[in-house]
Design an enzyme around this catalytic site. Structure first.
Site, PDB file in Angstrom:
ATOM      1  N   HIS A  70       0.829  -1.220   0.000  1.00 35.70           N
ATOM      2  CA  HIS A  70       0.000   0.000   0.000  1.00 35.70           C
ATOM      3  C   HIS A  70       0.861   1.266   0.000  1.00 35.70           C
ATOM      4  O   HIS A  70       0.383   2.345  -0.329  1.00 35.70           O
ATOM      5  CB  HIS A  70      -0.970  -0.003   1.182  1.00 35.70           C
ATOM      6  CG  HIS A  70      -0.362   0.380   2.493  1.00 35.70           C
ATOM      7  ND1 HIS A  70       0.042  -0.547   3.421  1.00 35.70           N
ATOM      8  CD2 HIS A  70      -0.084   1.582   3.035  1.00 35.70           C
ATOM      9  CE1 HIS A  70       0.536   0.073   4.482  1.00 35.70           C
ATOM     10  NE2 HIS A  70       0.467   1.376   4.268  1.00 35.70           N
ATOM     11  N   ASP A 118      -0.211  -7.515   1.608  1.00 36.12           N
ATOM     12  CA  ASP A 118       0.340  -6.158   1.630  1.00 36.12           C
ATOM     13  C   ASP A 118       1.864  -6.222   1.713  1.00 36.12           C
ATOM     14  O   ASP A 118       2.466  -5.964   2.746  1.00 36.12           O
ATOM     15  CB  ASP A 118      -0.249  -5.395   2.819  1.00 36.12           C
ATOM     16  CG  ASP A 118       0.043  -3.905   2.762  1.00 36.12           C
ATOM     17  OD1 ASP A 118       0.526  -3.447   1.712  1.00 36.12           O
ATOM     18  OD2 ASP A 118      -0.225  -3.219   3.757  1.00 36.12           O
ATOM     19  N   SER A 212       4.151   2.404   8.225  1.00 33.48           N
ATOM     20  CA  SER A 212       3.766   1.435   7.210  1.00 33.48           C
ATOM     21  C   SER A 212       5.006   0.949   6.481  1.00 33.48           C
ATOM     22  O   SER A 212       5.875   1.732   6.116  1.00 33.48           O
ATOM     23  CB  SER A 212       2.817   2.075   6.210  1.00 33.48           C
ATOM     24  OG  SER A 212       1.575   2.304   6.775  1.00 33.48           O
TER      25      SER A 212
END
Length: 596
Positions: A70, A118, A212
């Site tokens: 992402h 992911d 992230s």
């Protein structure tokens, strides 16, 4: 007999990396919960876009970085830079090196609707030399396991407070593993926790600063092993909602299929004893301690198709169903009693966005996709600190209570480069908001609509001349002939007043029951006649917008999509907006993913 101890560590992978990976010479003693010592995590990577930190990552050999899909899906490799050996985002980093990205690979099974798979790989433009401050991490090999309550470490520059600013220095914190059974129960029915995911968080305290794409690591013996990649969570690991990570051990074959030389060091580790997660009872999932834990059959090998995961919640009992379909645009269920200049009611213009610096309104904007906002390029300075900027959706009053609003951080800013009078900007959001009656995207005109003379249209915004509660206001106008100023890219209306707080907002016209944005309200609009305003059409920027957004959303009238319907055996059907039910929980990326 010592072989039968708690831990069993087996080594696999390339010999070269096994002798190097997972060793941190400067990490002699873990302090924990605060600033990480210099060199403590020598594989930590800071991924930058346009000189601003956006995501974390991990060095896994001298040429490749492991991160989250992402973070990089839709990104241009030429716009990204990585820093390795960095400790502080502000100040001197004498031990760091900088590399550009030559290739981005993200797992083709990744989907923004589920965040399954992911995982991404970034290839550097040149190799790095290993030092005490720059080293690769070992990776968990296929079949590796971590039982619940094992304490692991996560690192990054992410915030420790939801909505806060990035930390200046690299942060470290120790958190326990939360078993997938408990994690599934915690997130039910909002998120599908698959076998490709790993959960970790403190139940009683939100303290997870990882960015992230950053690493979740554990040291069972002499080397550090990365077991997880920071993926998503709910408002900085709010108590009861663990942080969710991509499970590295599920992707060994996929990683090796791309890194064919000098492969990362894969280490096999399996927790000994019985996993306490197996005894978790969850009435919401109809699971007892004697019920087998939920499983999936999701493949993590290099697939032959790029079809994204569909996001079916496999753990729902037979009495539950979940149907989710394509997001539609231009739908405003609460748009009634248009008042042509007065304050509007809550939800009347559900795509309206307040773009803010340090939580102060600067300009308007519109939600135009599931995670993107359109505005006037001149609203945002050419050089800015991304952490100071955010958007608020579902807002009615600039001062006062707004029960339906959502604040999201901005992770990317892309400007058009038109030679015309004006330019637009697309703001990529850190997560997708939950769509509701108060938050919906507007349709974008692609040039196919004809806004005939006399068509009634509206503008809306938070004008700075407004007093009191500074409530969202609307102004009615109509399309007029541009006369000699007419061109394929211009649209003209009757005169109406615009103030600074209105710029970046939309001129909206209803076509076949759906609302379309015809223009962006620029602060450089020219008036060629005393009774007329001239605007550049949104369709003039359609090539730029498609390159950033992909295909435009379609109105409900042109799709057979049905709303999401979640039915339970004990209650009535619940109808929600056309997005994954309560996807805010899935996509409000904690401090874990503020800058993606």
């Amino acid at each position: 007999m010592w072989i039968l101890c708690v831990f069993c560590v087996l080594f696999t992978g390339s010999a070269a990396q096994i002798h190097v990976c997972g060793k941190a010479p400067q990490n002699a003693r873990i302090v924990g919960g605060a600033d990480a010592p210099n060199g403590a995590w020598p594989w930590q990577v800071s991924i930058h876009r346009n000189s601003s930190h956006m995501c974390g990552g991990s060095l896994i050999n001298n040429l490749w970085v492991l991160s989250a899909a992402h973070c990089v899906k839709g990104e241009n490799a030429s716009m990204l830079t990585v820093y390795i050996g960095r400790r502080t985002l502000n100040g001197s980093n004498p031990n760091e090196v900088r590399r550009n990205i030559s290739q981005i690979i993200y797992h083709p099974g990744f989907s923004f609707s589920t965040y399954d798979n992911d995982m991404s790989l970034l290839k550097l433009d040149s190799t790095v030399n290993f030092t005490d401050y720059i080293r690769p991490v070992c990776l968990a090999a296929s079949g590796s396991t971590l039982n619940a309550d094992i304490n692991v470490w996560t690192t990054g520059w992410g915030t420790t407070v939801f909505g806060g600013s990035l930390a200046t220095n690299l942060q470290e914190v120790q958190v326990p593993i939360v078993g997938n059974r408990q994690c599934s129960c915690d997130y039910f029915p909002y998120v599908n926790i698959t076998d490709n995911m790993l959960c970790a968080a403190l139940e009683e305290e939100a303290k997870t600063p990882g960015d992230s794409g950053g690493p979740l690591v554990y040291k069972p013996g002499s080397v550090w092993i990365e077991f997880g990649v920071v993926s998503f969570g709910y408002q900085c690991a709010l108590p009861g909602y663990p942080g969710i990570y991509s499970r590295v051990s599920r992707y060994e074959d996929w990683i090796k299929s791309y890194i064919t030389e000098n492969q990362p060091g894969f280490v096999s580790f399996r927790s000994n004893g019985t996993d306490s997660d197996l005894s978790v009872n969850c009435t919401k999932l109809n699971l007892s301690s004697t019920t087998a834990p939920p499983t999936t059959t999701t493949s993590t090998t290099k697939p032959t198709t790029t079809t994204p995961a569909q996001g079916k919640i496999h753990m729902l009992p037979p009495s539950h169903t979940l149907i989710h379909t394509s997001v539609v645009c231009g739908n405003a269920p609460l748009n009634k009693n248009l008042s042509a200049g007065a304050s509007v009611s809550d939800g009347q213009w559900p795509w309206m966005v307040s773009i803010q610096k340090n939580q102060v309104h600067v300009c308007g904007g519109t939600l135009v996709s599931e995670n993107a906002v359109l505005s006037d390029s001149s609203c945002l300075p050419s050089s800015l600190n991304m952490s100071e900027w955010s958007v608020v959706l579902g807002r009615l009053h600039q001062n006062g209570s707004n029960a339906n609003e959502v604040r999201l951080m901005i992770t990317n800013i892309t400007r058009s480069n038109s030679s015309g009078v004006s330019n637009v900007v697309v703001l990529k959001l850190a997560s997708k908001p939950t769509l509701s009656n108060y938050i919906q995207p507007i349709c974008l005109d692609d040039g196919q609509n004809t806004f005939a003379e006399g068509t009634t249209c509206y503008s809306a915004g938070w004008s700075l001349v407004a007093t009191g509660a500074q409530t969202l206001r609307e102004i009615q106008t109509s399309i007029v002939s541009c006369g000699t100023a007419s061109s394929a890219n211009t649209l003209c209306t009757r005169i109406f007043t615009l103030q600074q707080g209105d710029y970046g907002g939309p001129l909206m016209c209803k076509v076949s029951g759906s609302w379309f944005q015809a223009v962006v309200l620029f602060n450089t609009n020219s008036t060629t006649r005393a009774d007329m305003m001239t605007f550049e059409k949104v369709s003039a920027f359609k090539d730029f917008l498609r390159s950033v957004l992909g295909e435009f959303l379609s109105p409900a009238a042109s799709t057979t999509a049905a709303p999401i319907v979640s039915t339970t055996s004990s209650g009535p059907a619940l109808t929600a907006g056309p997005a994954l039910l309560a996807s805010h929980l899935l996509l409000a990326l904690l401090g874990l993913l503020l800058f993606t």
